[in-house]
Scaffold this motif. Structure first.
Motif, PDB file in Angstrom:
ATOM      1  N   THR A  19       0.809  -1.224   0.000  1.00 22.72           N
ATOM      2  CA  THR A  19       0.000   0.000   0.000  1.00 22.72           C
ATOM      3  C   THR A  19       0.846   1.281   0.000  1.00 22.72           C
ATOM      4  O   THR A  19       0.302   2.373   0.137  1.00 22.72           O
ATOM      5  CB  THR A  19      -0.948   0.019   1.219  1.00 22.72           C
ATOM      6  N   CYS A  20       2.131   1.147  -0.191  1.00 23.85           N
ATOM      7  CA  CYS A  20       3.024   2.307  -0.209  1.00 23.85           C
ATOM      8  C   CYS A  20       2.982   2.976  -1.582  1.00 23.85           C
ATOM      9  O   CYS A  20       3.011   2.297  -2.616  1.00 23.85           O
ATOM     10  CB  CYS A  20       4.449   1.857   0.116  1.00 23.85           C
ATOM     11  N   SER A  21       2.946   4.282  -1.612  1.00 24.62           N
ATOM     12  CA  SER A  21       2.864   5.015  -2.880  1.00 24.62           C
ATOM     13  C   SER A  21       4.132   4.890  -3.719  1.00 24.62           C
ATOM     14  O   SER A  21       4.093   5.106  -4.926  1.00 24.62           O
ATOM     15  CB  SER A  21       2.560   6.489  -2.623  1.00 24.62           C
ATOM     16  N   GLU A 119       7.470   8.314  16.079  1.00 24.98           N
ATOM     17  CA  GLU A 119       6.559   7.649  17.021  1.00 24.98           C
ATOM     18  C   GLU A 119       5.411   6.906  16.337  1.00 24.98           C
ATOM     19  O   GLU A 119       5.124   5.752  16.674  1.00 24.98           O
ATOM     20  CB  GLU A 119       5.982   8.653  18.023  1.00 24.98           C
ATOM     21  N   GLU A 120       4.749   7.543  15.360  1.00 25.46           N
ATOM     22  CA  GLU A 120       3.613   6.891  14.687  1.00 25.46           C
ATOM     23  C   GLU A 120       4.033   5.595  14.004  1.00 25.46           C
ATOM     24  O   GLU A 120       3.337   4.582  14.064  1.00 25.46           O
ATOM     25  CB  GLU A 120       2.984   7.808  13.622  1.00 25.46           C
ATOM     26  N   VAL A 121       5.187   5.632  13.350  1.00 24.68           N
ATOM     27  CA  VAL A 121       5.675   4.455  12.634  1.00 24.68           C
ATOM     28  C   VAL A 121       6.152   3.393  13.626  1.00 24.68           C
ATOM     29  O   VAL A 121       5.928   2.200  13.420  1.00 24.68           O
ATOM     30  CB  VAL A 121       6.784   4.834  11.629  1.00 24.68           C
ATOM     31  N   TYR A 122       6.775   3.823  14.709  1.00 23.46           N
ATOM     32  CA  TYR A 122       7.206   2.870  15.735  1.00 23.46           C
ATOM     33  C   TYR A 122       6.006   2.103  16.292  1.00 23.46           C
ATOM     34  O   TYR A 122       6.050   0.871  16.427  1.00 23.46           O
ATOM     35  CB  TYR A 122       7.946   3.581  16.866  1.00 23.46           C
ATOM     36  N   ASN A 144      -4.757  -6.436   7.090  1.00 20.89           N
ATOM     37  CA  ASN A 144      -4.108  -5.168   6.735  1.00 20.89           C
ATOM     38  C   ASN A 144      -3.927  -4.872   5.251  1.00 20.89           C
ATOM     39  O   ASN A 144      -3.494  -3.775   4.914  1.00 20.89           O
ATOM     40  CB  ASN A 144      -2.735  -5.107   7.412  1.00 20.89           C
ATOM     41  N   CYS A 145      -4.261  -5.784   4.370  1.00 20.64           N
ATOM     42  CA  CYS A 145      -3.944  -5.586   2.947  1.00 20.64           C
ATOM     43  C   CYS A 145      -4.707  -4.429   2.296  1.00 20.64           C
ATOM     44  O   CYS A 145      -4.260  -3.904   1.284  1.00 20.64           O
ATOM     45  CB  CYS A 145      -4.144  -6.874   2.160  1.00 20.64           C
ATOM     46  N   GLU A 146      -5.803  -4.010   2.890  1.00 20.14           N
ATOM     47  CA  GLU A 146      -6.558  -2.891   2.317  1.00 20.14           C
ATOM     48  C   GLU A 146      -6.518  -1.651   3.201  1.00 20.14           C
ATOM     49  O   GLU A 146      -7.187  -0.659   2.921  1.00 20.14           O
ATOM     50  CB  GLU A 146      -8.003  -3.313   2.059  1.00 20.14           C
ATOM     51  N   LYS A 151      -2.501   6.202   6.826  1.00 16.27           N
ATOM     52  CA  LYS A 151      -3.624   6.583   7.686  1.00 16.27           C
ATOM     53  C   LYS A 151      -3.177   6.988   9.090  1.00 16.27           C
ATOM     54  O   LYS A 151      -3.816   7.812   9.726  1.00 16.27           O
ATOM     55  CB  LYS A 151      -4.626   5.428   7.761  1.00 16.27           C
ATOM     56  N   ILE A 152      -2.081   6.442   9.555  1.00 18.85           N
ATOM     57  CA  ILE A 152      -1.597   6.772  10.910  1.00 18.85           C
ATOM     58  C   ILE A 152      -1.356   8.267  11.080  1.00 18.85           C
ATOM     59  O   ILE A 152      -1.430   8.784  12.182  1.00 18.85           O
ATOM     60  CB  ILE A 152      -0.327   5.983  11.282  1.00 18.85           C
ATOM     61  N   TYR A 153      -1.088   8.962  10.006  1.00 21.00           N
ATOM     62  CA  TYR A 153      -0.842  10.398  10.097  1.00 21.00           C
ATOM     63  C   TYR A 153      -2.131  11.204  10.198  1.00 21.00           C
ATOM     64  O   TYR A 153      -2.106  12.373  10.554  1.00 21.00           O
ATOM     65  CB  TYR A 153      -0.013  10.882   8.900  1.00 21.00           C
TER      66      TYR A 153
END
Length: 155
Positions: A19-21, A119-122, A144-146, A151-153
């Motif tokens: 899902t990474c751009s 922090e969000e990524v951790y 998690n595939c969809e 979104k965490i940001y």
């Protein structure tokens, strides 16, 4: 989906390349290519019928082209092209320990990752690897595939 395919779509840290751009084989790149195909000629149509609107479509099509050309071959490949997390050691660490994900490590969770992740990524790393430990990689993928990568940001 077999394990080899999952390994290509999920980074060793548990973040989803899928899902990474930036990921050239990811859902964003594939969707942008498909949408771009269906929008062929729309700029010219609006240029002829609604010139004031045509510039918006031109910009949109240029952005679609950019997103369709993902530059990263995935976190399990050393050809990141600068899109990965700076100073990320996780691929080397998992290879050295002969595991596929941090969550499979006897030392998980280790403190070394706090130095490279914000922090969000951790927290996403911690949760993702805990899910891999609890459900296995197939269960993690299904959940998690969809899920939007960034979104965490927003939360």
């Amino acid at each position: 989906m077999n394990k080899k395919e999952l390994l290509e779509k999920i980074a060793p840290c548990s973040l989803m390349c899928h899902t990474c751009s930036a990921y050239e084989h990811g859902v964003i790149s594939k969707t942008a290519k498909e949408l771009s195909k269906y929008m062929e000629g729309i700029y010219e149509f609006y240029e002829k019928h609604s010139p004031k609107e045509s510039e918006h479509f031109k910009i949109f099509q240029e952005e679609l082209v950019k997103y369709s050309e993902g530059k990263c071959s995935g976190c399990r490949n050393r050809e990141h092209h600068g899109c990965s997390i700076k100073d990320c050691f996780i691929l080397d660490c998992t290879k050295e320990r002969k595991i596929d994900y941090c969550g499979e490590c006897a030392e998980f969770p280790c403190n070394k990752t706090q130095k490279i992740f914000e922090e969000e990524v951790y927290l996403q790393w911690l949760e993702g690897n805990q899910e891999i430990k609890n459900w296995g990689i197939e269960g993690f993928w299904e959940k998690n595939c969809e899920k939007p990568h960034y979104k965490i940001y927003k939360e």
